[in-house]
Design a protein around this motif. Structure first.
Motif, short mmCIF file in Angstrom:
data_model
loop_
_atom_site.label_atom_id
_atom_site.label_comp_id
_atom_site.label_asym_id
_atom_site.label_seq_id
_atom_site.Cartn_x
_atom_site.Cartn_y
_atom_site.Cartn_z
N LEU A 97 11.18 -6.36 -0.50
CA LEU A 97 10.04 -7.13 -0.27
C LEU A 97 9.26 -8.61 -1.71
CD1 LEU A 97 9.38 -9.21 2.26
CD2 LEU A 97 6.99 -7.10 2.17
N SER A 98 10.01 -10.14 -1.71
CA SER A 98 9.55 -10.98 -2.24
C SER A 98 7.58 -10.76 -2.33
CB SER A 98 9.78 -11.86 -2.53
OG SER A 98 9.10 -12.77 -3.49
N GLY A 99 6.63 -10.57 -3.60
CA GLY A 99 5.59 -10.07 -3.59
C GLY A 99 4.54 -9.45 -2.63
N ALA A 100 5.50 -7.96 -2.52
CA ALA A 100 5.21 -6.77 -1.16
C ALA A 100 3.49 -6.07 -2.45
CB ALA A 100 6.03 -5.71 -1.54
N PHE A 101 3.97 -5.85 -4.10
CA PHE A 101 2.69 -5.45 -4.79
C PHE A 101 1.60 -6.21 -4.23
CE2 PHE A 101 0.55 -5.17 -8.37
CZ PHE A 101 0.64 -3.84 -8.34
N GLU A 102 1.59 -7.75 -4.64
CA GLU A 102 0.83 -8.66 -4.22
C GLU A 102 -0.32 -8.83 -2.90
OE1 GLU A 102 1.22 -12.11 -7.88
OE2 GLU A 102 2.78 -12.47 -5.93
N LEU A 103 0.92 -8.29 -2.11
CA LEU A 103 0.66 -8.30 -0.71
C LEU A 103 0.03 -7.27 -0.45
CD1 LEU A 103 3.70 -9.72 1.66
CD2 LEU A 103 0.91 -10.56 1.65
N THR A 104 -0.28 -5.81 -0.58
CA THR A 104 -0.25 -4.78 -1.19
C THR A 104 -1.94 -4.63 -2.08
OG1 THR A 104 1.32 -3.66 -1.10
CG2 THR A 104 -0.38 -1.98 -1.82
N GLU A 105 -2.08 -5.24 -2.93
CA GLU A 105 -3.23 -5.98 -3.55
C GLU A 105 -4.25 -6.07 -2.87
OE1 GLU A 105 -2.34 -5.85 -8.30
OE2 GLU A 105 -1.86 -7.53 -7.35
N VAL A 106 -4.12 -7.18 -1.74
CA VAL A 106 -4.98 -8.21 -1.66
C VAL A 106 -5.30 -7.53 0.23
CG1 VAL A 106 -4.56 -10.02 0.14
CG2 VAL A 106 -4.08 -10.71 -1.98
N LEU A 107 -4.31 -6.86 0.82
CA LEU A 107 -5.16 -6.07 2.25
C LEU A 107 -5.65 -5.10 0.91
CD1 LEU A 107 -0.99 -5.89 3.32
CD2 LEU A 107 -3.60 -7.38 4.41
N VAL A 108 -5.60 -3.84 0.51
CA VAL A 108 -5.63 -3.57 0.24
C VAL A 108 -7.56 -3.72 -0.17
CG1 VAL A 108 -6.74 -1.49 -1.76
CG2 VAL A 108 -4.93 -1.46 -1.04
N GLY A 109 -7.49 -4.70 -0.97
CA GLY A 109 -9.12 -5.33 -0.96
C GLY A 109 -9.51 -5.67 0.16
N VAL A 110 -9.50 -6.65 1.10
CA VAL A 110 -9.87 -6.93 2.57
C VAL A 110 -9.79 -5.42 3.49
CG1 VAL A 110 -8.60 -7.97 4.72
CG2 VAL A 110 -8.10 -8.74 2.68
N MET A 111 -8.60 -4.50 2.80
CA MET A 111 -9.67 -2.63 3.75
C MET A 111 -10.23 -2.63 3.59
SD MET A 111 -7.25 0.37 3.48
CE MET A 111 -7.73 1.20 1.78
N VAL A 112 -10.48 -2.32 2.18
CA VAL A 112 -12.28 -2.01 1.07
C VAL A 112 -13.47 -2.67 2.03
CG1 VAL A 112 -13.38 -1.59 -0.95
CG2 VAL A 112 -11.06 -0.51 -0.68
N PHE A 113 -12.88 -3.92 1.31
CA PHE A 113 -14.47 -5.36 1.63
C PHE A 113 -14.93 -5.56 2.91
CE2 PHE A 113 -13.75 -6.37 -2.71
CZ PHE A 113 -15.41 -6.44 -3.46
N ALA A 114 -13.90 -4.74 4.02
CA ALA A 114 -14.17 -5.24 5.24
C ALA A 114 -14.94 -4.24 5.73
CB ALA A 114 -13.10 -5.33 5.98
N ALA A 115 -14.67 -3.09 5.33
CA ALA A 115 -15.55 -1.89 6.07
C ALA A 115 -16.79 -1.62 5.06
CB ALA A 115 -14.55 -0.11 5.34
N LEU A 116 -16.83 -2.10 3.27
CA LEU A 116 -18.23 -2.33 3.08
C LEU A 116 -19.51 -2.05 3.77
CD1 LEU A 116 -18.56 -1.33 0.13
CD2 LEU A 116 -18.56 -3.61 -0.67
N PRO A 117 -19.53 -3.11 4.64
CA PRO A 117 -20.92 -3.36 5.47
C PRO A 117 -20.98 -2.62 6.27
CG PRO A 117 -19.79 -5.28 5.79
CD PRO A 117 -18.73 -4.72 4.57
#
Length: 160
Positions: free
Chosen positions: A41-61
């Protein structure tokens, strides 16, 4: 009233975090399956990085509001059961958390502005990076508010 609103918003963000985890699983599964056909999958690593960021920052509040950040109780054990000092420590902890979250929100907003001006994109996934930095900045700003109304330990669960 304000705490109820924050709880409602934080619950939605917690759901978004769960969706990000689901998307992470889908990306990982698709990448592994496509690698078996020699077509990763092209860009899988970058997608993973972005999704981890969304996961962490969405749960932060939510984590901030419920008072579930990692805590070190070195000072609490030193002051014993002195209610006044423990209350002062809780207040200092909330203020420090709020200041840290505001600091992060400010710098992430500045990073977002830079990303937007330069039209920064992920190299392989070709995702624009500015919306994700903006999202992280807004979540840190929301966490700043949540720090002011945060619960101690399991108080949030007991109130339900």
């Amino acid at each position: 009233m304000q705490t109820r609103f924050l709880r409602h918003v934080c619950s939605w963000m917690f759901g978004l975090s769960a969706l990000a985890i689901l998307a992470l699983m889908a990306v990982a599964f698709a990448d592994v399956m496509m690698r078996s056909f020699v077509r990763p999958l092209s860009g899988a690593f970058e997608l993973t990085e972005v999704l981890v960021g969304v996961m962490v920052f969405a749960a932060l509040p939510f984590v901030t509001l419920s008072g579930k950040h990692v805590k070190v109780s070195l000072l609490r054990s030193l002051v014993g059961k002195n209610v006044l000092v423990q209350g002062l420590l809780r207040w200092c902890s909330r203020v420090a958390t709020g200041v840290l979250m505001a600091f992060l929100a400010y710098h992430l907003w500045a990073l977002d502005t830079q990303f937007a001006q330069t039209n920064s994109r992920a190299v392989f996934a070709d995702l624009p990076l500015a919306p994700f930095a903006y999202f992280a900045a807004v979540m840190c700003a929301l966490s700043t508010l949540a720090a002011l109304f945060s619960a101690d330990g399991d108080e949030l669960a007991e109130e339900k």
